[in-house]
Write a protein that holds these residues in place. Structure first.
Motif, short mmCIF file in Angstrom:
data_model
loop_
_atom_site.label_atom_id
_atom_site.label_comp_id
_atom_site.label_asym_id
_atom_site.label_seq_id
_atom_site.Cartn_x
_atom_site.Cartn_y
_atom_site.Cartn_z
N ILE A 191 51.22 21.13 48.43
CA ILE A 191 50.42 20.36 47.48
C ILE A 191 51.31 19.31 46.82
N PRO A 192 50.89 18.04 46.83
CA PRO A 192 51.78 16.96 46.40
C PRO A 192 52.06 16.91 44.91
N ALA A 193 51.09 17.33 44.08
CA ALA A 193 51.26 17.26 42.62
C ALA A 193 50.34 18.29 41.97
N ASP A 194 50.58 18.58 40.71
CA ASP A 194 49.78 19.58 40.00
C ASP A 194 48.29 19.27 40.07
N PHE A 195 47.52 20.23 40.57
CA PHE A 195 46.06 20.13 40.61
C PHE A 195 45.56 18.94 41.42
N VAL A 196 46.35 18.50 42.41
CA VAL A 196 45.97 17.36 43.24
C VAL A 196 45.98 17.77 44.71
N PHE A 197 44.82 17.65 45.37
CA PHE A 197 44.75 17.92 46.80
C PHE A 197 45.38 16.78 47.59
N SER A 198 45.92 17.10 48.77
CA SER A 198 46.35 16.07 49.70
C SER A 198 45.12 15.46 50.38
N GLU A 199 45.35 14.46 51.21
CA GLU A 199 44.26 13.84 51.96
C GLU A 199 43.48 14.91 52.72
N GLU A 200 42.16 14.78 52.72
CA GLU A 200 41.34 15.83 53.32
C GLU A 200 41.28 15.72 54.84
N HIS A 201 41.15 16.88 55.47
CA HIS A 201 40.87 16.99 56.91
C HIS A 201 39.48 17.59 57.00
N LYS A 202 38.50 16.80 57.45
CA LYS A 202 37.12 17.25 57.46
C LYS A 202 36.85 18.16 58.66
N CYS A 203 35.99 19.15 58.45
CA CYS A 203 35.62 20.06 59.53
C CYS A 203 34.74 19.31 60.54
N PRO A 204 34.67 19.79 61.79
CA PRO A 204 33.88 19.10 62.83
C PRO A 204 32.41 18.92 62.45
N VAL A 205 31.82 19.88 61.76
CA VAL A 205 30.40 19.77 61.38
C VAL A 205 30.20 18.59 60.43
N ASP A 206 31.08 18.46 59.43
CA ASP A 206 30.97 17.34 58.49
C ASP A 206 31.20 16.01 59.20
N GLN A 207 32.16 15.99 60.15
CA GLN A 207 32.43 14.75 60.89
C GLN A 207 31.20 14.35 61.70
N ARG A 208 30.54 15.32 62.32
CA ARG A 208 29.36 15.03 63.11
C ARG A 208 28.21 14.55 62.23
N GLU A 209 28.03 15.20 61.07
CA GLU A 209 26.97 14.78 60.17
C GLU A 209 27.22 13.38 59.63
N GLN A 210 28.49 13.09 59.34
CA GLN A 210 28.83 11.74 58.86
C GLN A 210 28.54 10.70 59.93
N LEU A 211 28.84 11.05 61.20
CA LEU A 211 28.57 10.13 62.29
C LEU A 211 27.06 9.93 62.46
N GLU A 212 26.29 11.02 62.33
CA GLU A 212 24.83 10.93 62.45
C GLU A 212 24.23 10.08 61.35
N GLU A 213 24.87 10.08 60.17
CA GLU A 213 24.37 9.27 59.06
C GLU A 213 24.70 7.79 59.25
N THR A 214 25.88 7.51 59.78
CA THR A 214 26.32 6.11 59.91
C THR A 214 25.87 5.47 61.21
N LEU A 215 25.59 6.28 62.25
CA LEU A 215 25.23 5.71 63.55
C LEU A 215 23.98 4.84 63.49
N PRO A 216 22.87 5.26 62.84
CA PRO A 216 21.71 4.36 62.75
C PRO A 216 22.03 3.04 62.08
N LEU A 217 22.89 3.05 61.05
CA LEU A 217 23.27 1.81 60.38
C LEU A 217 24.05 0.91 61.32
N ILE A 218 24.99 1.51 62.07
CA ILE A 218 25.79 0.71 63.02
C ILE A 218 24.90 0.12 64.10
N LEU A 219 23.99 0.94 64.64
CA LEU A 219 23.08 0.45 65.68
C LEU A 219 22.17 -0.65 65.14
N GLY A 220 21.71 -0.48 63.89
CA GLY A 220 20.87 -1.51 63.27
C GLY A 220 21.62 -2.83 63.12
#
Length: 258
Positions: A191-220
């Protein structure tokens, strides 16, 4: 030495700071420095036996046991191994999470990652808040087998908003206990500092959901760009065509020529 070590270690249950009443926050500090932070919502689904109405047959009921906000906690940090232990309802329930950091060779060279390597859940079926009329009530332990979950590159935190299910095998006739985790943000090392998380590593499910949310916008956006380019080409072509002399179709217009 033990007293000095205890004085140097602090554990804090900060669940009251979360706006979500189902989400818990735990912090372990050693030598006045945060060494483990965990935020998550957790619930256990535990099958147990009760007598049928004929008092001869057994039927299986299900207890849904949430992690209590008032949980007592212990924790320890190490270079390669860390641990978080939680207990609630007068220690009728205890959850122990073990983390392991390890190195491995890849095509890019040596790399390190950490993972949730072991889960142990102890529960008492004589506790009446969640267990009703259990047959042969008593304490049981459900644990993982060769677990490798929440795998995250070293130096980063793990984040997953989606619900995840982890199966544990119980000492109660090998029943399967389900641990449901959601809204997870966790870091047991570096942990880099008191009560501070490092950069996040997202789980595959969240990555897929994020892609599903942004893909229609990109295609549009791509479709809009194609339409604009097509209209532009048509307009240019129309102007070029209009500026050229039109060949007369009526042969009489050729009489003055010759």
């Amino acid at each position: 030495a033990a007293a000095r070590l205890a004085a140097e270690q602090e554990v804090e249950n900060l669940s009251g700071l979360s706006p979500n009443p189902e989400k818990d926050i735990f912090v372990v500090r050693e030598n006045r420095t945060t060494c483990l932070m965990a935020e998550f919502a957790a619930k256990f689904i535990v099958p147990y036996d009760v007598w049928a109405s004929n008092y001869v047959d057994l039927i299986t009921e299900q207890a849904d046991i949430p992690l209590s906000r008032g949980a007592e906690m212990k924790g320890k940090c190490g270079t390669n191994e860390s641990e978080l232990e939680l207990s609630w309802l007068d220690q009728a329930y205890t959850l122990k999470l073990s983390f392991l950091k390890e190195g491995h060779n890849t095509s890019r060279g040596p790399e390190a990652s950490w993972k949730l390597s072991r889960i142990q859940f102890t529960y008492d079926t004589s506790e009446r808040t969640y267990f009703k009329d259990a047959v042969s009530p008593g304490k049981h332990t459900a644990s993982s087998h060769r677990l490798s979950a929440l795998v995250t590159p070293a130096g980063r935190s793990y984040e997953c908003q989606a619900q995840q299910s982890i199966s544990l095998v119980s000492s109660d006739h090998q029943k399967s206990v389900q641990l449901l985790l959601s809204e997870v943000r966790l870091q047991p090392f570096d942990i880099p500092a008191d009560f501070v998380f490092s950069e996040e590593h997202k789980c595959p499910v969240d990555q897929r959901e994020q892609l599903e949310e942004t893909l229609p916008l990109i295609l549009g956006l791509i479709l809009g760009l194609v339409i604009v380019i097509t209209l532009g080409i048509y307009h240019i072509h129309h102007k070029l065509t209009a500026s050229q002399a039109q060949i007369p179709r009526d042969r009489s217009q050729y009489k003055h020529m010759g």
